[in-house]
Design an enzyme around this catalytic site. Structure first.
Site, mmCIF file in Angstrom:
data_model
loop_
_atom_site.group_PDB
_atom_site.id
_atom_site.type_symbol
_atom_site.label_atom_id
_atom_site.label_comp_id
_atom_site.label_asym_id
_atom_site.label_seq_id
_atom_site.Cartn_x
_atom_site.Cartn_y
_atom_site.Cartn_z
ATOM 1 N N GLU A 83 0.827 -1.196 0.000
ATOM 2 C CA GLU A 83 0.000 0.000 0.000
ATOM 3 C C GLU A 83 0.866 1.253 0.000
ATOM 4 O O GLU A 83 1.947 1.281 0.589
ATOM 5 C CB GLU A 83 -0.948 -0.019 1.199
ATOM 6 C CG GLU A 83 -1.836 -1.253 1.127
ATOM 7 C CD GLU A 83 -2.941 -1.280 2.158
ATOM 8 O OE1 GLU A 83 -3.129 -0.284 2.874
ATOM 9 O OE2 GLU A 83 -3.617 -2.316 2.222
ATOM 10 N N SER A 208 11.697 6.322 8.444
ATOM 11 C CA SER A 208 11.391 6.015 9.844
ATOM 12 C C SER A 208 11.815 4.586 10.150
ATOM 13 O O SER A 208 11.525 3.671 9.388
ATOM 14 C CB SER A 208 9.887 6.185 10.084
ATOM 15 O OG SER A 208 9.570 5.820 11.408
ATOM 16 N N ASN A 307 -3.974 5.141 15.963
ATOM 17 C CA ASN A 307 -5.038 4.895 14.991
ATOM 18 C C ASN A 307 -5.574 3.512 15.307
ATOM 19 O O ASN A 307 -4.851 2.529 15.191
ATOM 20 C CB ASN A 307 -4.482 4.997 13.575
ATOM 21 C CG ASN A 307 -4.067 6.419 13.241
ATOM 22 O OD1 ASN A 307 -4.860 7.346 13.377
ATOM 23 N ND2 ASN A 307 -2.811 6.601 12.854
ATOM 24 N N CYS A 350 -1.323 6.018 9.876
ATOM 25 C CA CYS A 350 -0.132 5.315 10.359
ATOM 26 C C CYS A 350 -0.514 3.996 11.001
ATOM 27 O O CYS A 350 -1.388 3.953 11.861
ATOM 28 C CB CYS A 350 0.576 6.111 11.444
ATOM 29 S SG CYS A 350 1.264 7.647 10.932
HETATM 30 N N1 SAH Z 1 8.891 0.372 10.428
HETATM 31 C C1 SAH Z 1 9.056 1.784 10.475
HETATM 32 C C2 SAH Z 1 8.163 2.564 9.530
HETATM 33 C C3 SAH Z 1 6.720 2.143 9.451
HETATM 34 S S1 SAH Z 1 5.670 2.587 10.827
HETATM 35 C C4 SAH Z 1 8.895 2.284 11.890
HETATM 36 O O1 SAH Z 1 8.554 1.493 12.758
HETATM 37 O O2 SAH Z 1 9.169 3.433 12.166
HETATM 38 C C5 SAH Z 1 5.503 4.322 10.713
HETATM 39 C C6 SAH Z 1 5.045 4.973 12.032
HETATM 40 O O3 SAH Z 1 3.693 4.590 12.324
HETATM 41 C C7 SAH Z 1 5.877 4.545 13.221
HETATM 42 O O4 SAH Z 1 6.272 5.675 13.954
HETATM 43 C C8 SAH Z 1 4.917 3.710 14.044
HETATM 44 O O5 SAH Z 1 5.236 3.790 15.405
HETATM 45 C C9 SAH Z 1 3.582 4.341 13.702
HETATM 46 N N2 SAH Z 1 2.426 3.485 13.941
HETATM 47 C C10 SAH Z 1 2.352 2.152 13.779
HETATM 48 N N3 SAH Z 1 1.120 1.697 14.096
HETATM 49 C C11 SAH Z 1 0.396 2.776 14.450
HETATM 50 C C12 SAH Z 1 -0.976 2.962 14.865
HETATM 51 N N4 SAH Z 1 -1.822 1.946 14.956
HETATM 52 N N5 SAH Z 1 -1.374 4.230 15.151
HETATM 53 C C13 SAH Z 1 -0.523 5.258 15.034
HETATM 54 N N6 SAH Z 1 0.753 5.154 14.633
HETATM 55 C C14 SAH Z 1 1.212 3.920 14.356
#
Ligand code: SAH
Length: 371
Positions: A83, A208, A307, A350
């Protein structure tokens, strides 16, 4: 670029054919070799006969949010899907762009409905890091994306949105499905292709990581590199290990040491992301622990209220709780921002990216988007 030049030379063509191929693929975003009109016809035929193929991921599905965000389900050559999310920062108007699924925009001009936009791109099919608050984690990891598949997502979105260079207003965040630092070489190659090929400056890209410490050191040594964001999400080891089990492998002390030693450029800040989980990591005391952790680092903190989703064992905190957490950071002199969720209604926010469509053996698509 060098690879394409070598390909041209190796097949008895002048070196500039490499440049022509490169421009056709990354700037014009052609999706068939026979469309590369700058190349002699015989050479196009020869390349095809030799088994060379170019192409963009296929846009299988498109979901448009009321806030302008568009989530793309991209199908790769082997049928796997990832996605990619388009987030226009519009001027407040309902842009309505890109709502007609499957249309072709050939050489279209950019609709002036946004002033800058961000594309959130995936680096892996699924993810191997099992963060407890993330949907993508539920998939496990299927495979790494190739550099071309990472760039291809961006090229496909730009084409679909009718965006033409110059691309000074397009930001790229490597924050989609997957852990970019567990697909490090391909991720870095995609960065170089984006900078040199597509024309997106490195300063407009952010990667990230969940905290793959050895790769943070490698990344700091790269000549051409995006900005760095680190997913913190816990203010002490016990808490962080609970929500991000990878913390047992690389502890907060190791992670923060890497962050402290990260060679920032002039005016650059390191970003820490902190997903707030109601009653788990959102207390004032935990905000104070975060202050201690980042002390001395030129950093900013992005706060993201969870989220939510039925499959996740956490709740989204009240807005007041989020603002209270932010106030403590700001009072300690740390720039802290509350990230506005984008595209929650279409599961584009996210951590919400997951395979939402399964392809049945008969080749029919059925949506499995739930709740
Ligand atoms: N693997 C990398 C990039 C993908 S996640 C990482 O972990 O940084 C991108 C961002 O989304 C990260 O900061 C993660 O903590 C956040 N994230 C993941 N699940 C989420 C959720 N359910 N609600 C809000 N942010 C979330």
């Amino acid at each position: 670029m060098q690879e394409l030049t070598n390909l041209a030379l190796g097949s008895g063509q002048p070196a500039y054919r490499g440049q022509q191929l490169f421009d056709a693929i990354y700037r014009q975003k052609i999706d068939r070799l026979d469309q590369v009109s700058t190349l002699p016809l015989e050479y196009r035929v020869w390349l095809t006969e030799q088994g060379w193929r170019v192409g963009l991921p296929k846009i299988d599905r498109k979901f448009s949010s009321s806030d302008g965000t568009v989530r793309y389900l991209m199908e790769l050559a082997d049928g796997q899907t990832v996605e990619t999310v388009w987030m226009p920062e519009g001027d407040g108007g309902e842009s309505g762009d890109g709502s007609e699924a499957g249309e072709e925009i050939e050489g279209g001009t950019a609709p002036a409905t946004w002033r800058r936009a961000t594309i959130c791109v995936s680096s892996q099919v699924g993810c191997a890091v099992s963060c407890k608050f993330c949907f993508t984690a539920l998939l496990g990891v299927k495979r790494n994306l190739e550099a071309g598949e990472i760039v291809g997502q961006i090229a496909a979105v730009l084409r679909d949105q009718g965006v033409e260079p110059p691309l000074q207003r397009v930001n790229i965040v490597f924050m989609g499905m997957g852990e970019p630092f567990l697909n490090y070489e391909n991720f870095m190659k995609s960065v170089r292709l984006l900078a040199e090929g597509v024309g997106i400056p490195e300063s407009r890209m952010t990667v990230s990581t969940a905290g793959i410490v050895p790769r943070i050191y490698d990344f700091g040594q790269e000549e051409l590199r995006p900005k760095l964001a680190i997913s913190l999400n816990g203010s002490n080891d016990a808490l962080r290990s609970e929500v991000m089990p990878l913390n047992r492998k690389w502890s907060l002390a190791e992670l923060m040491k890497a962050a402290r030693e990260f060679p920032l450029r002039a005016r650059e800040r390191l970003t820490f992301e902190y997903v707030l989980l109601a009653g788990v990591n959102d207390a004032p005391q935990q905000a104070r622990e975060v202050v201690e952790l980042v002390r001395g680092i030129r950093a900013k903190i992005n706060l993201i209220a969870l989220n939510p989703g039925a499959e996740l064992p956490y709740q989204t905190p009240e807005q007041e709780r989020v603002l209270g957490f932010q106030r403590i950071l700001v009072a300690a002199g740390i720039p802290a921002f509350v990230r506005r969720p984008r595209g929650r209604d279409i599961f584009a926010a996210c951590g919400q990216l997951k395979r939402t469509v399964e392809v049945t053996p008969a080749g029919e698509s059925k949506s499995t988007l739930s709740s």
